[in-house]
Design a protein around this motif. Structure first.
Motif, PDB file in Angstrom:
ATOM      1  N   THR A 154       0.857  -1.188   0.000  1.00 34.97           N
ATOM      2  CA  THR A 154       0.000   0.000   0.000  1.00 34.97           C
ATOM      3  C   THR A 154       0.885   1.226   0.000  1.00 34.97           C
ATOM      4  N   ARG A 155       0.456   2.252  -0.707  1.00 33.45           N
ATOM      5  CA  ARG A 155       1.196   3.516  -0.721  1.00 33.45           C
ATOM      6  C   ARG A 155       0.207   4.656  -0.832  1.00 33.45           C
ATOM      7  N   LEU A 156       0.490   5.722  -0.122  1.00 30.07           N
ATOM      8  CA  LEU A 156      -0.316   6.938  -0.192  1.00 30.07           C
ATOM      9  C   LEU A 156       0.450   7.940  -1.031  1.00 30.07           C
ATOM     10  N   LEU A 157      -0.140   8.360  -2.142  1.00 25.90           N
ATOM     11  CA  LEU A 157       0.511   9.257  -3.083  1.00 25.90           C
ATOM     12  C   LEU A 157      -0.120  10.640  -2.970  1.00 25.90           C
ATOM     13  N   ALA A 158       0.685  11.622  -2.585  1.00 24.44           N
ATOM     14  CA  ALA A 158       0.229  13.007  -2.473  1.00 24.44           C
ATOM     15  C   ALA A 158       0.458  13.719  -3.804  1.00 24.44           C
ATOM     16  N   THR A 159       0.017  14.968  -3.888  1.00 21.93           N
ATOM     17  CA  THR A 159       0.188  15.766  -5.093  1.00 21.93           C
ATOM     18  C   THR A 159       1.656  15.759  -5.523  1.00 21.93           C
ATOM     19  N   GLY A 160       1.888  15.442  -6.809  1.00 20.54           N
ATOM     20  CA  GLY A 160       3.234  15.411  -7.347  1.00 20.54           C
ATOM     21  C   GLY A 160       3.916  14.077  -7.257  1.00 20.54           C
ATOM     22  N   GLN A 161       3.306  13.088  -6.602  1.00 20.91           N
ATOM     23  CA  GLN A 161       3.911  11.764  -6.471  1.00 20.91           C
ATOM     24  C   GLN A 161       3.237  10.778  -7.411  1.00 20.91           C
ATOM     25  N   GLY A 162       4.015   9.827  -7.894  1.00 11.11           N
ATOM     26  CA  GLY A 162       3.458   8.853  -8.823  1.00 11.11           C
ATOM     27  C   GLY A 162       4.253   7.569  -8.825  1.00 11.11           C
ATOM     28  N   ARG A 163       3.881   6.664  -9.723  1.00 13.35           N
ATOM     29  CA  ARG A 163       4.581   5.391  -9.843  1.00 13.35           C
ATOM     30  C   ARG A 163       4.390   4.823 -11.235  1.00 13.35           C
ATOM     31  N   ALA A 164       5.317   3.961 -11.624  1.00  7.98           N
ATOM     32  CA  ALA A 164       5.196   3.198 -12.859  1.00  7.98           C
ATOM     33  C   ALA A 164       5.045   1.728 -12.510  1.00  7.98           C
ATOM     34  N   PHE A 165       4.494   0.944 -13.433  1.00  8.85           N
ATOM     35  CA  PHE A 165       4.315  -0.482 -13.165  1.00  8.85           C
ATOM     36  C   PHE A 165       4.392  -1.270 -14.460  1.00  8.85           C
ATOM     37  N   GLY A 166       4.685  -2.552 -14.311  1.00  4.17           N
ATOM     38  CA  GLY A 166       4.828  -3.441 -15.460  1.00  4.17           C
ATOM     39  C   GLY A 166       3.534  -4.129 -15.846  1.00  4.17           C
ATOM     40  N   ARG A 167       3.655  -5.068 -16.767  1.00  4.40           N
ATOM     41  CA  ARG A 167       2.489  -5.801 -17.265  1.00  4.40           C
ATOM     42  C   ARG A 167       1.850  -6.627 -16.159  1.00  4.40           C
ATOM     43  N   HIS A 168       0.549  -6.808 -16.260  1.00  2.00           N
ATOM     44  CA  HIS A 168      -0.237  -7.645 -15.344  1.00  2.00           C
ATOM     45  C   HIS A 168      -0.196  -7.121 -13.900  1.00  2.00           C
TER      46      HIS A 168
END
Length: 217
Positions: A154-168
């Protein structure tokens, strides 16, 4: 077809990067259908152009959504609806599929994946929580799956934060605020071939529905 069950293999690392941080417009008054909305009607106008040649990487998708989230005029142009999500479709890099999405207080996606597409998202306003699984699920041949211990993230993403992810990548995204809209930017490559939606009870994940592009028209 009768349901089958199996155990999930040991956790596998997902592509995961946290960073600070054209168009079809639509509304979704029926609420909690996910971070991958498809408008029934709308108008088109270009925004950010794709960059480079060939398939964009997850890092390039993340860079695109981060830069797009910093476009305050674009973010402010998205109409907000207290009854449901709204969105703008964007031109993503290298032929990717991209969206600017608003999240009214208390809305979320439910558990889902994006099949063979890699993706990224960044919060442009407010905060979003992501629950995800740090393991790759079997792609087919099951309806009910017992999840191994220790794979929940679990992660809480505030304004300006993000993430990338792979397939599936399997996750759900939520706006837990009781009073504040959130806005986020999402990009996927290749453009989504299908979305699989799941229900979850404890450690048991059940495949409920597979959506394909013709279902979004």
């Amino acid at each position: 077809m009768s349901a089958s069950s199996s155990s999930l293999p040991a956790p596998a690392s997902a592509v995961d990067t946290a960073t600070p941080a054209s168009t079809v417009v639509g509304t979704d008054p029926s609420a909690a259908v996910g971070a991958d909305p498809r408008p029934a009607v709308g108008t088109e106008a270009p925004t950010s152009a794709g960059t480079g040649t060939g398939a964009p990487t997850a890092a390039e998708l993340l860079d695109f959504v981060r830069r797009t989230a910093e476009d305050s005029a674009l973010v402010a142009s998205l109409p907000l609806d207290p009854e449901g999500r709204t969105w703008l479709r964007l031109d993503g890099p290298g032929g990717s599929e991209a969206w600017l999405i608003s999240w009214p207080p208390g809305t979320g996606t439910g558990w889902h994946d994006h099949a063979e597409s890699t993706g990224a998202f960044t919060v442009a306003a407010g905060r979003l929580r992501e629950h995800s699984l740090a393991a790759r699920l079997p792609t087919d041949g099951w309806r009910t799956l017992e999840l191994s211990e220790g794979i929940d993230r679990t992660r809480l993403l505030a304004t300006g934060q993000g993430r990338a992810f792979g397939r599936h990548h399997v996750h759900e995204v939520l706006n837990e605020s009781g009073h504040e809209h959130a806005v986020s930017v999402h990009a996927y490559y290749p453009p989504l071939p299908q979305i699989r939606r799941y229900s979850r009870t404890g450690a048991v994940l059940r495949l409920e529905q597979t959506e394909r592009p013709e279902d979004w028209q």
